[in-house]
Scaffold this motif. Sequence first.
Motif, PDB file in Angstrom:
ATOM      1  N   ASN A   9       0.774  -1.071   0.066  1.00  0.00           N
ATOM      2  CA  ASN A   9      -0.005   0.088  -0.041  1.00  0.00           C
ATOM      3  C   ASN A   9       0.935   1.159  -0.022  1.00  0.00           C
ATOM      4  O   ASN A   9       1.310   1.779   0.970  1.00  0.00           O
ATOM      5  CB  ASN A   9      -0.826  -0.078   1.226  1.00  0.00           C
ATOM      6  N   GLY A  10       1.276   1.482  -1.233  1.00  0.00           N
ATOM      7  CA  GLY A  10       2.442   2.622  -1.519  1.00  0.00           C
ATOM      8  C   GLY A  10       2.015   4.003  -1.469  1.00  0.00           C
ATOM      9  O   GLY A  10       1.054   4.374  -2.152  1.00  0.00           O
ATOM     10  N   HIS A  31      -0.303   7.183  -5.219  1.00  0.00           N
ATOM     11  CA  HIS A  31      -0.450   5.762  -4.585  1.00  0.00           C
ATOM     12  C   HIS A  31      -0.122   4.800  -5.488  1.00  0.00           C
ATOM     13  O   HIS A  31      -0.092   4.868  -6.746  1.00  0.00           O
ATOM     14  CB  HIS A  31      -1.931   5.428  -4.336  1.00  0.00           C
ATOM     15  N   PHE A  32       0.432   3.585  -5.091  1.00  0.00           N
ATOM     16  CA  PHE A  32       1.107   2.539  -5.867  1.00  0.00           C
ATOM     17  C   PHE A  32       0.943   1.209  -5.118  1.00  0.00           C
ATOM     18  O   PHE A  32       0.846   1.366  -4.103  1.00  0.00           O
ATOM     19  CB  PHE A  32       2.383   2.843  -6.537  1.00  0.00           C
ATOM     20  N   HIS A  64       3.359  -8.046   1.785  1.00  0.00           N
ATOM     21  CA  HIS A  64       2.127  -8.343   2.397  1.00  0.00           C
ATOM     22  C   HIS A  64       0.925  -7.207   2.650  1.00  0.00           C
ATOM     23  O   HIS A  64       0.418  -7.255   3.767  1.00  0.00           O
ATOM     24  CB  HIS A  64       2.542  -9.060   3.788  1.00  0.00           C
ATOM     25  N   GLY A  65       0.945  -6.461   1.729  1.00  0.00           N
ATOM     26  CA  GLY A  65      -0.134  -5.260   1.806  1.00  0.00           C
ATOM     27  C   GLY A  65       0.214  -4.295   2.667  1.00  0.00           C
ATOM     28  O   GLY A  65      -0.656  -3.610   3.057  1.00  0.00           O
ATOM     29  N   ASP A  84       3.184  -0.261   9.759  1.00  0.00           N
ATOM     30  CA  ASP A  84       2.398  -1.251  10.374  1.00  0.00           C
ATOM     31  C   ASP A  84       0.998  -1.128  10.023  1.00  0.00           C
ATOM     32  O   ASP A  84       0.042  -1.712  10.227  1.00  0.00           O
ATOM     33  CB  ASP A  84       2.551  -1.718  11.769  1.00  0.00           C
ATOM     34  N   HIS A  85       0.646   0.317   9.632  1.00  0.00           N
ATOM     35  CA  HIS A  85      -0.555   0.711   9.260  1.00  0.00           C
ATOM     36  C   HIS A  85      -0.779   1.724   8.270  1.00  0.00           C
ATOM     37  O   HIS A  85       0.416   2.430   7.890  1.00  0.00           O
ATOM     38  CB  HIS A  85      -1.625   0.917  10.643  1.00  0.00           C
TER      39      HIS A  85
END
Length: 555
Positions: free
Chosen positions: A30-31, A42-43, A75-76, A524-525
């Motif tokens: 979730n870049g 966003h990428f 892993h998202g 982590d989030h």
Amino acid sequence: MIRSLRFSLLALLVLAPAASAADLLVSNVNGYTLDSHGRLQHFQALLVDQGKVVATGTSADLIKRAGGAKVVDGHGKTLLPGLIDAHGHVLELGYARNSVDLSTTKSLDEALAKVKAYAAAHPDATWIRGGGWNQEIWKLGRFPTAQELDAVVSDRPVWLSRIDGHAAWANSAAIKLAGVGKTTREPSGGRIERDAHGNPSGVFVDGAVDLVNAVVPALTQQDRIEALDTALAEMASVGLTGISDAGIDLENYQLYRQYADAHKLTARIYAMIRDTGEAFDAISKDGPLISYGNDFLTVRAVKLFADGALGSRGAAMLKPYSDDPHNSGLLFLPPAVMTSKIEKAFGKGYQVGIHAIGDHANREVLDSFAAAYKTHPEAVALRNRVEHAQIVSMQDIPRFVSLHLIASMQPTHATSDMNMAEDRIGHERIKGAYAWQSFLKQGTVIAAGSDFPVESPDPFYGLYSAVTREDHQGQPPGGWYPQQDLSLTEALRAFTLDAAYAEHAEKTLGTLEPGKWADFILIDHDVMKDPSSKIWNTKVLQTWVGGKQVYVARD
């Protein structure tokens, strides 16, 4: 016919996109990154080759271009550009962690217990050194005393710096060794706290600190190595991939060169030489050191000091402190001397960053830059900086634009100081204090940092303070003077793209655009979507610098 067919095939090959050279693909993330204009992008995947970004995009598209690249599954998790602290003190962080660390103490008794325990655990230490104390947090209403330290350690000298680095606390043994007594004169730009009889009471402010430092044993090379290793490890663990080190000496410079040559730096160091004295003369003899060791070390700036700090009432104010009407703080240098130092740095092609906390210090710095530009008009392009720009007269804020100055500011200073700042300077002067939006709206670049170890090096503490202006318990609700809040995108820019700009490095650092170094972190989030109350508690899972992993969190 055959000739025509060959021509058509050749045309298709020319038009077809070539397979990208790549040695690393970080997929399933979730870049987020800013682009060169500060717009959020966003990428899902990041493609890297030889330490630099090739592309960002969807996982499906970049997998097709990855070839034989190593694949890392995100892993998202959320991926951000590596964060850059525009003002910290690297070796001082290491020294703080390797000595008596009082930065988390909530009372004088707790601090004294820590000093006693450290002394007992280090019976061979000739001096007990450390710092991080803050009498405001302790709710002491005064400075601590030598006698209080004597009660826990009297057999050896004790020397403990205040959290802001602008005052220090000694026991009687240290004061005696320094030869400081009732008749000792206060040095220029310094103050000795005294008891009712005029004797030193234990705390030395700003320039007076040197009276004791003169007898403190010099740090060894091993002390420096251990401090640098400790600091680099902590910086990697909190997601810092770059730092403007605000004030180094010759030994520090030489150590950085050694680490860069040995490929041991795990964060990019932009170092400012402390003052324009002998160390500057030695370091600058061949001119600025730019992008040394694959951009891991740059030394092209000078750090000067105009005043002290607010907590110790050493910040130079135009009018006396609201809670100390006989004290206006301390200016360190006459204007002519400050201007001459700036001119000396400009003459060698060095950017200048000047520590200025109080409104008087900030005005002196602005005046000195204006005077120095008259003899060195070319130096406007050096992206000169005011370090802290903490309390600025409302009439002086617009001068940052006309003088082309960067405001190098530390968001956590606002939330750490809000328990005493208005008591110190009153309701009117506070309007020009920690005034991030006032600077941003007029077009001034804000480079964000922490001033660690004065504050935590964790940049998510800074992002949280910038966005909420609340403490970690959510106080005060809605924020302290919330009209100066930054949006999260603005705060992220201050810790990435604009921090890089302040280092002349926005073309190679600060965003994850093609051609820039692949400095990034996994966390982590989703800080961009989750409630802002979660920002300060963000955990860094991985840190990568130049496409190489330098930190991974333990499960």
